[in-house]
Motif scaffolding. Structure first.
Motif, PDB file in Angstrom:
ATOM      1  N   UNK A   1       1.353   9.044  -6.327  1.00  0.00           N
ATOM      2  CA  UNK A   1       1.433  10.456  -5.953  1.00  0.00           C
ATOM      3  C   UNK A   1       2.854  10.976  -5.775  1.00  0.00           C
ATOM      4  N   UNK A   2       3.832  10.109  -5.722  1.00  0.00           N
ATOM      5  CA  UNK A   2       5.201  10.522  -5.476  1.00  0.00           C
ATOM      6  C   UNK A   2       5.542  10.416  -4.001  1.00  0.00           C
ATOM      7  N   UNK A   3       6.813  10.499  -3.710  1.00  0.00           N
ATOM      8  CA  UNK A   3       7.282  10.355  -2.328  1.00  0.00           C
ATOM      9  C   UNK A   3       7.009  11.620  -1.528  1.00  0.00           C
ATOM     10  N   UNK A   4       6.850  11.447  -0.234  1.00  0.00           N
ATOM     11  CA  UNK A   4       6.673  12.565   0.700  1.00  0.00           C
ATOM     12  C   UNK A   4       7.889  12.552   1.631  1.00  0.00           C
ATOM     13  N   UNK A   5       8.973  13.197   1.175  1.00  0.00           N
ATOM     14  CA  UNK A   5      10.220  13.177   1.935  1.00  0.00           C
ATOM     15  C   UNK A   5      10.173  14.167   3.085  1.00  0.00           C
ATOM     16  N   UNK A   6      10.664  13.714   4.234  1.00  0.00           N
ATOM     17  CA  UNK A   6      10.815  14.552   5.414  1.00  0.00           C
ATOM     18  C   UNK A   6      12.257  14.452   5.881  1.00  0.00           C
ATOM     19  N   UNK A   7      12.790  15.524   6.434  1.00  0.00           N
ATOM     20  CA  UNK A   7      14.172  15.528   6.908  1.00  0.00           C
ATOM     21  C   UNK A   7      14.265  14.593   8.118  1.00  0.00           C
ATOM     22  N   UNK A   8      15.148  13.608   8.006  1.00  0.00           N
ATOM     23  CA  UNK A   8      15.323  12.670   9.113  1.00  0.00           C
ATOM     24  C   UNK A   8      16.591  12.975   9.907  1.00  0.00           C
TER      25      UNK A   8
ATOM     26  N   UNK B   1       0.821  -1.210   0.000  1.00  0.00           N
ATOM     27  CA  UNK B   1       0.000   0.000   0.000  1.00  0.00           C
ATOM     28  C   UNK B   1       0.861   1.268   0.000  1.00  0.00           C
ATOM     29  N   UNK B   2       1.863   1.413   0.906  1.00  0.00           N
ATOM     30  CA  UNK B   2       2.695   2.624   0.854  1.00  0.00           C
ATOM     31  C   UNK B   2       3.441   2.769  -0.475  1.00  0.00           C
ATOM     32  N   UNK B   3       3.928   1.652  -1.022  1.00  0.00           N
ATOM     33  CA  UNK B   3       4.615   1.734  -2.308  1.00  0.00           C
ATOM     34  C   UNK B   3       3.667   2.166  -3.407  1.00  0.00           C
ATOM     35  N   UNK B   4       2.434   1.709  -3.357  1.00  0.00           N
ATOM     36  CA  UNK B   4       1.441   2.097  -4.342  1.00  0.00           C
ATOM     37  C   UNK B   4       1.159   3.594  -4.255  1.00  0.00           C
ATOM     38  N   UNK B   5       1.024   4.101  -3.038  1.00  0.00           N
ATOM     39  CA  UNK B   5       0.783   5.534  -2.842  1.00  0.00           C
ATOM     40  C   UNK B   5       1.946   6.343  -3.402  1.00  0.00           C
ATOM     41  N   UNK B   6       3.174   5.912  -3.140  1.00  0.00           N
ATOM     42  CA  UNK B   6       4.351   6.638  -3.643  1.00  0.00           C
ATOM     43  C   UNK B   6       4.444   6.546  -5.159  1.00  0.00           C
ATOM     44  N   UNK B   7       4.061   5.400  -5.724  1.00  0.00           N
ATOM     45  CA  UNK B   7       4.106   5.255  -7.179  1.00  0.00           C
ATOM     46  C   UNK B   7       3.088   6.153  -7.863  1.00  0.00           C
TER      47      UNK B   7
ATOM     48  N   UNK C   1      23.756  19.713   3.948  1.00  0.00           N
ATOM     49  CA  UNK C   1      23.592  18.280   3.682  1.00  0.00           C
ATOM     50  C   UNK C   1      22.599  17.710   4.685  1.00  0.00           C
ATOM     51  N   UNK C   2      21.570  17.053   4.156  1.00  0.00           N
ATOM     52  CA  UNK C   2      20.538  16.460   5.005  1.00  0.00           C
ATOM     53  C   UNK C   2      20.206  15.066   4.494  1.00  0.00           C
ATOM     54  N   UNK C   3      19.649  14.264   5.384  1.00  0.00           N
ATOM     55  CA  UNK C   3      19.143  12.957   5.001  1.00  0.00           C
ATOM     56  C   UNK C   3      17.625  13.013   5.091  1.00  0.00           C
ATOM     57  N   UNK C   4      16.967  12.394   4.130  1.00  0.00           N
ATOM     58  CA  UNK C   4      15.514  12.419   4.046  1.00  0.00           C
ATOM     59  C   UNK C   4      14.964  11.004   4.083  1.00  0.00           C
ATOM     60  N   UNK C   5      13.709  10.876   4.549  1.00  0.00           N
ATOM     61  CA  UNK C   5      13.027   9.589   4.553  1.00  0.00           C
ATOM     62  C   UNK C   5      11.582   9.818   4.126  1.00  0.00           C
ATOM     63  N   UNK C   6      11.085   8.956   3.244  1.00  0.00           N
ATOM     64  CA  UNK C   6       9.705   9.049   2.786  1.00  0.00           C
ATOM     65  C   UNK C   6       8.787   8.636   3.935  1.00  0.00           C
ATOM     66  N   UNK C   7       7.755   9.417   4.165  1.00  0.00           N
ATOM     67  CA  UNK C   7       6.814   9.135   5.249  1.00  0.00           C
ATOM     68  C   UNK C   7       5.976   7.891   4.963  1.00  0.00           C
ATOM     69  N   UNK C   8       5.815   7.542   3.696  1.00  0.00           N
ATOM     70  CA  UNK C   8       4.982   6.392   3.341  1.00  0.00           C
ATOM     71  C   UNK C   8       5.773   5.093   3.251  1.00  0.00           C
ATOM     72  N   UNK C   9       6.798   5.064   2.391  1.00  0.00           N
ATOM     73  CA  UNK C   9       7.495   3.802   2.108  1.00  0.00           C
ATOM     74  C   UNK C   9       8.835   3.672   2.818  1.00  0.00           C
ATOM     75  N   UNK C  10       9.258   4.697   3.558  1.00  0.00           N
ATOM     76  CA  UNK C  10      10.500   4.704   4.344  1.00  0.00           C
ATOM     77  C   UNK C  10      11.764   4.655   3.480  1.00  0.00           C
TER      78      UNK C  10
END
Length: 88
Positions: free
Chosen positions: A19-26, A11-17, A33-42
């Motif tokens: 609508x696109x990824x929802x990256x947040x600064x992790x 389901x999260x992969x489907x949402x990202x495929x 320089x920052x590292x990001x993680x998708x809120x849906x698919x990690x």
């Protein structure tokens, strides 16, 4: 009859495929320089030397760790220097 089961990760992969990824600064490595993680698919990404997002591989994890350590030492040294100059 076996019914096919839907895996929870689908389901999260489907949402990202769709609508696109929802990256947040992790993690903030440095100012730029920052590292990001998708809120849906990690999925994890980081910025490269040109500022583009690239996948966070073990190689870039090590690079970011060393870069963060160097950056923190520099910031501490500058703070000590400014504190010493304000006392005099």
């Amino acid at each position: 009859m076996n019914k096919p089961t839907i895996k929870p990760a689908f389901i999260p992969n489907l949402v990202c495929n769709i609508f696109g990824h929802k990256y947040e600064v992790s993690r903030k490595v440095t100012y730029h320089v920052k590292e990001y993680q998708c809120a849906n698919c990690k999925k994890q990404m980081t910025t490269n030397s040109n500022g583009n997002l690239i996948p966070l591989t073990p190689k870039f994890e090590r690079i970011n760790s060393v870069l963060e350590r160097i950056y923190n030492r520099k910031v501490m040294r500058l703070q000590e220097k400014s504190y010493a100059s304000s006392i005099n």
